[in-house]
Write a protein that holds these residues in place. Sequence first.
Motif, PDB file in Angstrom:
ATOM      1  N   SER A 106      -1.333  -0.087 -15.088  1.00  0.00           N
ATOM      2  CA  SER A 106      -1.746  -1.099 -15.698  1.00  0.00           C
ATOM      3  C   SER A 106      -1.413  -2.509 -14.830  1.00  0.00           C
ATOM      4  CB  SER A 106      -1.177  -1.455 -16.984  1.00  0.00           C
ATOM      5  OG  SER A 106      -1.789  -2.613 -17.707  1.00  0.00           O
ATOM      6  N   PRO A 107      -2.515  -2.970 -14.093  1.00  0.00           N
ATOM      7  CA  PRO A 107      -4.003  -2.247 -13.654  1.00  0.00           C
ATOM      8  C   PRO A 107      -3.547  -1.172 -12.930  1.00  0.00           C
ATOM      9  CG  PRO A 107      -3.458  -4.368 -12.156  1.00  0.00           C
ATOM     10  CD  PRO A 107      -2.261  -4.152 -13.158  1.00  0.00           C
ATOM     11  N   THR A 108      -4.594  -0.246 -13.184  1.00  0.00           N
ATOM     12  CA  THR A 108      -4.513   1.032 -12.338  1.00  0.00           C
ATOM     13  C   THR A 108      -4.189   0.911 -11.011  1.00  0.00           C
ATOM     14  OG1 THR A 108      -5.378   2.426 -14.198  1.00  0.00           O
ATOM     15  CG2 THR A 108      -5.291   3.475 -12.222  1.00  0.00           C
ATOM     16  N   THR A 109      -3.519   1.119 -10.132  1.00  0.00           N
ATOM     17  CA  THR A 109      -3.337   0.835  -8.788  1.00  0.00           C
ATOM     18  C   THR A 109      -2.522   2.124  -8.038  1.00  0.00           C
ATOM     19  OG1 THR A 109      -3.571  -1.378  -9.058  1.00  0.00           O
ATOM     20  CG2 THR A 109      -2.640  -0.650  -6.951  1.00  0.00           C
ATOM     21  N   THR A 110      -3.145   2.756  -6.966  1.00  0.00           N
ATOM     22  CA  THR A 110      -2.597   3.637  -6.361  1.00  0.00           C
ATOM     23  C   THR A 110      -2.747   3.307  -4.902  1.00  0.00           C
ATOM     24  OG1 THR A 110      -3.154   5.293  -7.925  1.00  0.00           O
ATOM     25  CG2 THR A 110      -2.477   6.315  -5.803  1.00  0.00           C
ATOM     26  N   VAL A 111      -1.563   3.375  -4.156  1.00  0.00           N
ATOM     27  CA  VAL A 111      -1.634   3.536  -2.825  1.00  0.00           C
ATOM     28  C   VAL A 111      -1.123   4.574  -1.943  1.00  0.00           C
ATOM     29  CG1 VAL A 111      -1.277   1.132  -2.378  1.00  0.00           C
ATOM     30  CG2 VAL A 111       0.757   2.430  -2.456  1.00  0.00           C
ATOM     31  N   SER A 112      -1.892   5.128  -1.107  1.00  0.00           N
ATOM     32  CA  SER A 112      -1.642   6.494  -0.351  1.00  0.00           C
ATOM     33  C   SER A 112      -1.865   6.467   0.991  1.00  0.00           C
ATOM     34  CB  SER A 112      -2.370   7.568  -1.011  1.00  0.00           C
ATOM     35  OG  SER A 112      -3.814   7.324  -0.708  1.00  0.00           O
ATOM     36  N   ASP A 113      -1.160   7.242   1.910  1.00  0.00           N
ATOM     37  CA  ASP A 113      -1.135   7.661   3.116  1.00  0.00           C
ATOM     38  C   ASP A 113      -1.490   9.230   3.255  1.00  0.00           C
ATOM     39  OD1 ASP A 113      -1.243   7.579   6.057  1.00  0.00           O
ATOM     40  OD2 ASP A 113       1.259   7.676   5.815  1.00  0.00           O
ATOM     41  N   THR A 114      -2.448   9.617   3.694  1.00  0.00           N
ATOM     42  CA  THR A 114      -2.988  10.867   3.977  1.00  0.00           C
ATOM     43  C   THR A 114      -3.428  11.400   5.512  1.00  0.00           C
ATOM     44  OG1 THR A 114      -3.814  10.916   1.718  1.00  0.00           O
ATOM     45  CG2 THR A 114      -4.566  12.635   3.195  1.00  0.00           C
ATOM     46  N   GLY A 115      -3.097  12.292   5.916  1.00  0.00           N
ATOM     47  CA  GLY A 115      -3.321  12.757   7.236  1.00  0.00           C
ATOM     48  C   GLY A 115      -2.756  13.921   7.671  1.00  0.00           C
TER      49      GLY A 115
END
Length: 159
Positions: A106-115
Amino acid sequence: MTIIRRATAIGAAVTATACTAIALAPAAVAAEPTAQRAAASPKAAAAAKYNGACGGGYSVVNSAQIGTKGTVFLTYSSATGKNCVVTVRTTPGTAVHMTASLGFASPTTTVSDTGYYTTYAGPVYLDARGLCVTWRGEISGEVAGKNGTNCGSLAAIRH
């Protein structure tokens, strides 16, 4: 909802995507208890060690073993109020698909590192003071992490 994703595969570009919904499958994200994992695998590998990738002032507050492939670490800095996630391989080697992600609802938040990485994915940071976080790591298709943990004691004001 905001999703921020950084892809660092060979030749990949940094991307940012805004989405209206995200679902982290609880079954895929839930970490298997260590005792069950050890019982199922008599030759269980030692967990990867935290590598300090989040920087000075961050301490490990939670972790989940990703089978025998590595460990995902959730860290926190009381000075900045930020959480950080890094996924570390037990044994570095040829680059494999890896992810480190961190979010809250809340609020919907996503951080990501993909590789594709040889040693670790991340770090990814999120100011989640007063909020529960959902975090996960993935190494070559094997996933571990936790939903709604490490909740702050003070309610945060979000705009």
